[in-house]
Scaffold this motif. Structure first.
Motif, PDB file in Angstrom:
ATOM      1  N   GLY A  42       0.808  -1.212   0.000  1.00  0.00           N
ATOM      2  CA  GLY A  42       0.000   0.000   0.000  1.00  0.00           C
ATOM      3  C   GLY A  42       0.836   1.254   0.000  1.00  0.00           C
ATOM      4  O   GLY A  42       2.060   1.225   0.028  1.00  0.00           O
ATOM      5  N   LEU A  43       0.139   2.359  -0.059  1.00  0.00           N
ATOM      6  CA  LEU A  43       0.780   3.669  -0.093  1.00  0.00           C
ATOM      7  C   LEU A  43       0.918   4.234   1.306  1.00  0.00           C
ATOM      8  O   LEU A  43       0.067   4.018   2.167  1.00  0.00           O
ATOM      9  CB  LEU A  43      -0.062   4.631  -0.922  1.00  0.00           C
ATOM     10  N   HIS A  45       1.451   7.998   2.993  1.00  0.00           N
ATOM     11  CA  HIS A  45       1.465   9.437   2.748  1.00  0.00           C
ATOM     12  C   HIS A  45       2.592  10.034   3.586  1.00  0.00           C
ATOM     13  O   HIS A  45       2.552   9.968   4.809  1.00  0.00           O
ATOM     14  CB  HIS A  45       0.102  10.009   3.162  1.00  0.00           C
ATOM     15  N   PHE A 102      -1.247  11.592  -9.788  1.00  0.00           N
ATOM     16  CA  PHE A 102       0.016  10.991  -9.381  1.00  0.00           C
ATOM     17  C   PHE A 102       0.996  10.922 -10.539  1.00  0.00           C
ATOM     18  O   PHE A 102       0.610  10.791 -11.703  1.00  0.00           O
ATOM     19  CB  PHE A 102      -0.224   9.567  -8.869  1.00  0.00           C
TER      20      PHE A 102
ATOM     21  N   TYR B  33     -11.712   7.800   0.566  1.00  0.00           N
ATOM     22  CA  TYR B  33     -11.219   7.879  -0.816  1.00  0.00           C
ATOM     23  C   TYR B  33     -10.982   6.476  -1.359  1.00  0.00           C
ATOM     24  O   TYR B  33     -10.624   5.568  -0.616  1.00  0.00           O
ATOM     25  CB  TYR B  33      -9.874   8.639  -0.860  1.00  0.00           C
ATOM     26  N   TYR B  35      -8.694   4.745  -4.636  1.00  0.00           N
ATOM     27  CA  TYR B  35      -7.734   4.891  -5.722  1.00  0.00           C
ATOM     28  C   TYR B  35      -7.533   3.515  -6.346  1.00  0.00           C
ATOM     29  O   TYR B  35      -7.799   2.487  -5.714  1.00  0.00           O
ATOM     30  CB  TYR B  35      -6.374   5.373  -5.190  1.00  0.00           C
ATOM     31  N   GLN B  37      -4.616   1.241  -8.942  1.00  0.00           N
ATOM     32  CA  GLN B  37      -3.315   1.207  -9.613  1.00  0.00           C
ATOM     33  C   GLN B  37      -3.267  -0.032 -10.490  1.00  0.00           C
ATOM     34  O   GLN B  37      -3.163  -1.158  -9.970  1.00  0.00           O
ATOM     35  CB  GLN B  37      -2.173   1.203  -8.597  1.00  0.00           C
ATOM     36  N   VAL B  43      -0.807   5.453  -9.900  1.00  0.00           N
ATOM     37  CA  VAL B  43      -1.964   5.462  -9.011  1.00  0.00           C
ATOM     38  C   VAL B  43      -2.958   6.478  -9.562  1.00  0.00           C
ATOM     39  O   VAL B  43      -2.577   7.576  -9.982  1.00  0.00           O
ATOM     40  CB  VAL B  43      -1.540   5.850  -7.582  1.00  0.00           C
ATOM     41  N   PHE B  45      -6.749   8.452  -8.907  1.00  0.00           N
ATOM     42  CA  PHE B  45      -7.859   8.807  -8.023  1.00  0.00           C
ATOM     43  C   PHE B  45      -9.163   8.326  -8.645  1.00  0.00           C
ATOM     44  O   PHE B  45      -9.395   8.488  -9.847  1.00  0.00           O
ATOM     45  CB  PHE B  45      -7.872  10.323  -7.836  1.00  0.00           C
ATOM     46  N   SER B  48     -13.859  10.574  -3.918  1.00  0.00           N
ATOM     47  CA  SER B  48     -13.804  10.937  -2.507  1.00  0.00           C
ATOM     48  C   SER B  48     -15.229  11.064  -1.989  1.00  0.00           C
ATOM     49  O   SER B  48     -16.161  11.350  -2.754  1.00  0.00           O
ATOM     50  CB  SER B  48     -13.011  12.229  -2.291  1.00  0.00           C
ATOM     51  N   MET B  89      -5.012  -2.935  -8.554  1.00  0.00           N
ATOM     52  CA  MET B  89      -4.977  -2.872  -7.099  1.00  0.00           C
ATOM     53  C   MET B  89      -5.837  -1.687  -6.700  1.00  0.00           C
ATOM     54  O   MET B  89      -5.671  -0.594  -7.249  1.00  0.00           O
ATOM     55  CB  MET B  89      -3.532  -2.660  -6.645  1.00  0.00           C
ATOM     56  N   PHE B  91      -7.033   0.796  -3.681  1.00  0.00           N
ATOM     57  CA  PHE B  91      -6.656   1.280  -2.357  1.00  0.00           C
ATOM     58  C   PHE B  91      -7.742   2.184  -1.799  1.00  0.00           C
ATOM     59  O   PHE B  91      -8.254   3.066  -2.483  1.00  0.00           O
ATOM     60  CB  PHE B  91      -5.361   2.094  -2.421  1.00  0.00           C
ATOM     61  N   GLU B 101      -5.066  16.998   3.946  1.00  0.00           N
ATOM     62  CA  GLU B 101      -4.878  16.372   5.234  1.00  0.00           C
ATOM     63  C   GLU B 101      -4.105  15.074   5.010  1.00  0.00           C
ATOM     64  O   GLU B 101      -4.199  14.475   3.927  1.00  0.00           O
ATOM     65  CB  GLU B 101      -6.245  16.078   5.857  1.00  0.00           C
ATOM     66  N   THR B 102      -3.392  14.623   6.024  1.00  0.00           N
ATOM     67  CA  THR B 102      -2.645  13.373   5.892  1.00  0.00           C
ATOM     68  C   THR B 102      -3.606  12.209   5.681  1.00  0.00           C
ATOM     69  O   THR B 102      -4.541  12.007   6.447  1.00  0.00           O
ATOM     70  CB  THR B 102      -1.799  13.125   7.153  1.00  0.00           C
ATOM     71  N   GLN B 103      -3.352  11.460   4.624  1.00  0.00           N
ATOM     72  CA  GLN B 103      -4.182  10.308   4.330  1.00  0.00           C
ATOM     73  C   GLN B 103      -3.581   9.041   4.910  1.00  0.00           C
ATOM     74  O   GLN B 103      -2.367   8.887   4.954  1.00  0.00           O
ATOM     75  CB  GLN B 103      -4.267  10.103   2.812  1.00  0.00           C
ATOM     76  N   PHE B 105      -3.736   4.974   4.247  1.00  0.00           N
ATOM     77  CA  PHE B 105      -4.142   4.024   3.220  1.00  0.00           C
ATOM     78  C   PHE B 105      -4.269   2.616   3.777  1.00  0.00           C
ATOM     79  O   PHE B 105      -3.523   2.204   4.666  1.00  0.00           O
ATOM     80  CB  PHE B 105      -3.110   3.985   2.091  1.00  0.00           C
ATOM     81  N   GLY B 106      -5.196   1.873   3.192  1.00  0.00           N
ATOM     82  CA  GLY B 106      -5.257   0.451   3.451  1.00  0.00           C
ATOM     83  C   GLY B 106      -4.240  -0.296   2.604  1.00  0.00           C
ATOM     84  O   GLY B 106      -3.610   0.285   1.724  1.00  0.00           O
ATOM     85  N   PRO B 107      -4.110  -1.588   2.841  1.00  0.00           N
ATOM     86  CA  PRO B 107      -3.112  -2.384   2.124  1.00  0.00           C
ATOM     87  C   PRO B 107      -3.506  -2.709   0.692  1.00  0.00           C
ATOM     88  O   PRO B 107      -2.685  -3.189  -0.078  1.00  0.00           O
ATOM     89  CB  PRO B 107      -3.022  -3.658   2.970  1.00  0.00           C
ATOM     90  N   ARG B 110      -6.295  -6.641  -4.460  1.00  0.00           N
ATOM     91  CA  ARG B 110      -5.869  -6.925  -5.831  1.00  0.00           C
ATOM     92  C   ARG B 110      -7.026  -7.621  -6.539  1.00  0.00           C
ATOM     93  O   ARG B 110      -7.407  -8.734  -6.170  1.00  0.00           O
ATOM     94  CB  ARG B 110      -4.628  -7.801  -5.857  1.00  0.00           C
TER      95      ARG B 110
END
Lengths: 112, 114
Positions: A42-43, A45, A102, B33, B35, B37, B43, B45, B48, B89, B91, B101-103, B105-107, B110
């Motif tokens: 995962g990503l 931030h 991105f 959110y 996303y 990939q 990645v 978007f 939201s 994938m 996310f 704001e700081t996001q 993310f989940g893992p 797939r």
């Protein structure tokens, strides 16, 4: 137009060295973010920098933003093998809802 | 430390089938959110979401996609009739306050469409 083009595409350094990655974009932005992605994971931030800010620090990370040149840089100091990952920049245009564009990313390899 | 979780981690489906990808954001976060990939690509978007409404969506997020917060903890992405090109994938991310704001993310999930 493409936003968030990172440079270099790949970077290989020795542990303890500094790593600098650059991001360029074409249109005016509200915010720019840097993310890390470990292979197949995962990503994370890392840092968000607003268009009215010029520099931000977080631990060993330093991000600069030059809106006149439409570019940003991410500096990782005293790199570690665990810093091996892909690093992406992402830009926001005129939205407050996280619609980011991105880049392709820089693949950083830190050799022990 | 609180984290965003996603289920399943992997999903294989046949083209034309519906899939639901699930996310549990961090409990006190209010903005969500999605996303995606595609393998080897950037990645992207998708959407939201705040206060049970879509705040912003991309061109990718067409009528085949929908999002929902069916209860106080889950946030789902539904693809109604999957296509081969939906293989990617996916996310989920959440923020406590409004963007920027700081996001977190989940893992990721797939998704493979055959």
């Amino acid at each position: 137009s493409q936003q968030g083009e990172e440079d270099p595409q790949a970077l290989s350094i020795q542990e303890g060295e500094n790593a600098t990655m650059n991001c360029s974009y074409k249109t005016s932005i509200n915010n720019l973010q840097w993310y890390r992605q470990n292979s197949g994971r995962g990503l994370v931030h890392l840092i968000l920098i607003r268009s009215n800010e010029r520099e931000k620090h977080s631990g060993r990370l330093r991000v600069t933003l030059d809106t006149s040149k439409k570019s940003s840089s991410l500096l990782i100091t005293a790199s570690r093998a665990a810093d091996t990952a892909s690093y992406f920049c992402a830009t926001d245009l005129n939205t407050n809802a996280g619609k980011s564009t991105f880049g392709d990313g820089t693949t950083l390899t830190v050799k022990p | 430390e609180p984290e965003v979780t996603q289920t399943p981690s992997h999903q294989v489906t046949q083209m034309g089938q519906e899939v639901i990808l699930r996310c549990v954001p961090i409990s006190n976060h209010l903005y969500f959110y999605w996303y995606r990939q595609i393998l080897g690509q950037k990645v992207e978007f998708l959407v939201s979401f705040y206060n049970n409404e879509i705040s912003e969506k991309s061109e990718i997020f067409d009528d085949q996609f929908s999002v929902e917060r069916p209860d106080g903890s889950n946030f789902t992405l539904k693809i109604r009739s999957t296509k081969l090109e939906d293989s990617a994938m996916y996310f989920c991310a959440s923020t406590r306050r409004q963007w920027p704001e700081t996001q977190y993310f989940g893992p990721g999930t797939r998704l493979l469409v055959l």
